[in-house]
Enzyme design. Sequence first.
Site, PDB file in Angstrom:
ATOM      1  N   GLU A  18      52.721   5.791   6.655  1.00  0.00           N
ATOM      2  CA  GLU A  18      51.281   5.736   6.419  1.00  0.00           C
ATOM      3  C   GLU A  18      50.706   4.504   7.100  1.00  0.00           C
ATOM      4  OE1 GLU A  18      49.217   7.869   4.746  1.00  0.00           O
ATOM      5  OE2 GLU A  18      47.802   6.488   5.676  1.00  0.00           O
ATOM      6  N   GLU A  34      43.159  -1.074   4.329  1.00  0.00           N
ATOM      7  CA  GLU A  34      42.286  -1.281   3.185  1.00  0.00           C
ATOM      8  C   GLU A  34      40.852  -1.409   3.715  1.00  0.00           C
ATOM      9  OE1 GLU A  34      43.690  -4.219   0.420  1.00  0.00           O
ATOM     10  OE2 GLU A  34      45.752  -3.542   0.654  1.00  0.00           O
ATOM     11  N   ASN A  74      52.766  -2.655  12.519  1.00  0.00           N
ATOM     12  CA  ASN A  74      52.281  -3.842  11.811  1.00  0.00           C
ATOM     13  C   ASN A  74      52.730  -5.130  12.491  1.00  0.00           C
ATOM     14  OD1 ASN A  74      50.767  -2.514   9.984  1.00  0.00           O
ATOM     15  ND2 ASN A  74      52.074  -2.841   8.217  1.00  0.00           N
ATOM     16  N   GLY A  92      46.598 -11.952   6.300  1.00  0.00           N
ATOM     17  CA  GLY A  92      47.160 -11.949   4.949  1.00  0.00           C
ATOM     18  C   GLY A  92      47.249 -10.518   4.474  1.00  0.00           C
ATOM     19  N   CYS A  97      50.442  -6.153   3.310  1.00  0.00           N
ATOM     20  CA  CYS A  97      51.289  -5.459   4.304  1.00  0.00           C
ATOM     21  C   CYS A  97      51.762  -6.359   5.435  1.00  0.00           C
ATOM     22  CB  CYS A  97      50.541  -4.266   4.873  1.00  0.00           C
ATOM     23  SG  CYS A  97      50.251  -3.004   3.638  1.00  0.00           S
ATOM     24  N   LYS A 101      54.346  -9.380   4.660  1.00  0.00           N
ATOM     25  CA  LYS A 101      55.685  -8.998   4.165  1.00  0.00           C
ATOM     26  C   LYS A 101      56.397  -8.076   5.150  1.00  0.00           C
ATOM     27  CE  LYS A 101      54.993  -4.685   1.900  1.00  0.00           C
ATOM     28  NZ  LYS A 101      55.682  -3.494   2.296  1.00  0.00           N
TER      29      LYS A 101
HETATM   30  C1  UDX Z   1      47.370  -3.310   7.798  1.00  0.00           C
HETATM   31  C2  UDX Z   1      47.445  -2.343   8.993  1.00  0.00           C
HETATM   32  O1  UDX Z   1      46.273  -2.524   9.812  1.00  0.00           O
HETATM   33  C3  UDX Z   1      47.542  -0.899   8.493  1.00  0.00           C
HETATM   34  O2  UDX Z   1      47.676  -0.009   9.599  1.00  0.00           O
HETATM   35  C4  UDX Z   1      48.756  -0.786   7.589  1.00  0.00           C
HETATM   36  O3  UDX Z   1      48.873   0.544   7.087  1.00  0.00           O
HETATM   37  C5  UDX Z   1      48.669  -1.784   6.442  1.00  0.00           C
HETATM   38  O4  UDX Z   1      48.499  -3.102   6.960  1.00  0.00           O
HETATM   39  P1  UDX Z   1      45.455  -4.040   6.087  1.00  0.00           P
HETATM   40  O5  UDX Z   1      46.480  -4.833   5.361  1.00  0.00           O
HETATM   41  O6  UDX Z   1      44.489  -3.208   5.299  1.00  0.00           O
HETATM   42  O7  UDX Z   1      46.150  -3.018   7.105  1.00  0.00           O
HETATM   43  O8  UDX Z   1      44.599  -5.085   6.940  1.00  0.00           O
HETATM   44  P2  UDX Z   1      44.196  -5.332   8.459  1.00  0.00           P
HETATM   45  O9  UDX Z   1      42.850  -4.804   8.717  1.00  0.00           O
HETATM   46  O10 UDX Z   1      45.287  -4.924   9.379  1.00  0.00           O
HETATM   47  O11 UDX Z   1      44.095  -6.922   8.452  1.00  0.00           O
HETATM   48  C6  UDX Z   1      45.227  -7.708   8.104  1.00  0.00           C
HETATM   49  C7  UDX Z   1      44.897  -9.178   8.141  1.00  0.00           C
HETATM   50  O12 UDX Z   1      44.700  -9.610   9.483  1.00  0.00           O
HETATM   51  C8  UDX Z   1      43.625  -9.579   7.386  1.00  0.00           C
HETATM   52  O13 UDX Z   1      43.882 -10.767   6.665  1.00  0.00           O
HETATM   53  C9  UDX Z   1      42.626  -9.816   8.482  1.00  0.00           C
HETATM   54  O14 UDX Z   1      41.635 -10.748   8.110  1.00  0.00           O
HETATM   55  C10 UDX Z   1      43.516 -10.373   9.573  1.00  0.00           C
HETATM   56  N1  UDX Z   1      42.974 -10.213  10.943  1.00  0.00           N
HETATM   57  C11 UDX Z   1      42.731  -8.972  11.434  1.00  0.00           C
HETATM   58  C12 UDX Z   1      42.759 -11.324  11.727  1.00  0.00           C
HETATM   59  O15 UDX Z   1      42.994 -12.472  11.310  1.00  0.00           O
HETATM   60  N2  UDX Z   1      42.287 -11.149  12.995  1.00  0.00           N
HETATM   61  C13 UDX Z   1      42.030  -9.920  13.522  1.00  0.00           C
HETATM   62  O16 UDX Z   1      41.606  -9.857  14.686  1.00  0.00           O
HETATM   63  C14 UDX Z   1      42.252  -8.798  12.716  1.00  0.00           C
END
Ligand code: UDX
Length: 433
Positions: free
Chosen positions: A149, A153, A209, A258, A261, A264
């Site tokens: 998946e 979020e 990821n 952070g 996902c 970790k």
């Molecule tokens: C992530 C993956 O994108 C998703 O495909 C997977 O299923 C679960 O993990 P998510 O944890 O919802 O999703 O957050 P994501 O939008 O990926 O952002 C992760 C972190 O990266 C956030 O803390 C965000 O602020 C940070 N981020 C994101 C940055 O610091 N810079 C960026 O350019 C993009």
Amino acid sequence: MRITVIGCGYLGTTHAAGMAELGYEVLGVEVSPTQLATLTEGRAPFYEPDLEPLLRRHVDSGALRFTDSYEEAGAFGDVHFLCVGTPQQAQGLGADLSQVEGSVRSLAPHLRDGALVVGKSTVPVGTAERLAEILAEDAPSARLGWNPEFLREGYAVQDTLHPDRLVFGVSEPSVESTLREVYAKVLAEDTPVVVTDFATAELVKVSANAFLATKISFINAVAEVCELTGADVVDLADALGHDNRIGRRFLNAGVGFGGGCLPKDVRAFQHRAGELGADHLMSLLRDVDAINTHRRESVVSQAREMLGTIAGSRVAVLGAAFKPDSDDIRDSPALWVAGQLHLAGAQVSVHDPQAMDNARKRFPTLGYVDSPVTACEDADLVLHLTEWPQFREIDPQELASVVRRRQVLDGRNVLDPARWRAAGWTFRGMGRR
Ligand code: UDX
């Protein structure tokens, strides 16, 4: 076809509601009594745009029910999606697989002949093979598939109903045909599908990821060079992003990644690579993680520089969730920084539009207030650490009248420096001119 979803956390709740939306009768299995009670009322146990109306609609119609009984699930379902958590181990970097193995052992004795168990949880490569062996002991006619998946979020419903791609890890053709049947409506939208083996399907998820995290850490490492040379990382990322091979997304430098996902999964993949002797990947991911931690530390040291002394100062922290449109505070950079400043003796006042309750439970010693302006009252420094749209709308001119010192550090590089400077603020970004 009747579907069960084992484990109704973030992924499972959204998947269960999504499957009901696709027209199936769905039974969710959740062992936490409080979570189960919330779901049974048709309420979402966390904030996610668009999820609650979907959940409520299908609970009200009777298409979606919840239980804590594996026996009931085994008797009910033709296809069982495993959506339990795989958190970081308490002692070490690897993934804790106890929920995945435990749920398969609990479900297996109750499965009907020919039932299909489909893994969605993020697992280290090799896990599906082991689960197939566990299933073979207690449910010899059951089949296993792996269907990772990729939902984000904040966009979980959209990503579930209209994913970028589907990945089916299979060991026999009948599993592919059942999965094609389950996802028929999604596939009818021309969603790309990759059919492969278990190991590749498991690796697609952790590699995706890890790649996203690497992209973020890459631009954050370059941001450090910008800081040393007077260059501007936002202009740089814009220019890089015009190259289609690179793309602009996930090139936002700042306080780093952070959530439940990316951190970790990077560590678990690093650990698994080490176990397998894939040393180059292990050291690459170790650096990705180290760069990420370093950016959080950099916010704390920049705050120290701006404040002179941290002890006794007042700091406003805008944001607690790990990203906007979420109340999730797992491994949140904003709260990590807030916690460090509090430990160093600052009086910290936090505001977040959605994550206050979760933050208060996890970090009860920080101060929480119900508006960004209140957080900034008498502040010596304003830290912008989660880029909620409402923080961008704050008028720096108005805010100037409530703070003690006009100092702001934008840890997400989305505020307009010119506007804040024009209102008399000392403005710093991360890797910005
Ligand atoms: C992530 C993956 O994108 C998703 O495909 C997977 O299923 C679960 O993990 P998510 O944890 O919802 O999703 O957050 P994501 O939008 O990926 O952002 C992760 C972190 O990266 C956030 O803390 C965000 O602020 C940070 N981020 C994101 C940055 O610091 N810079 C960026 O350019 C993009």
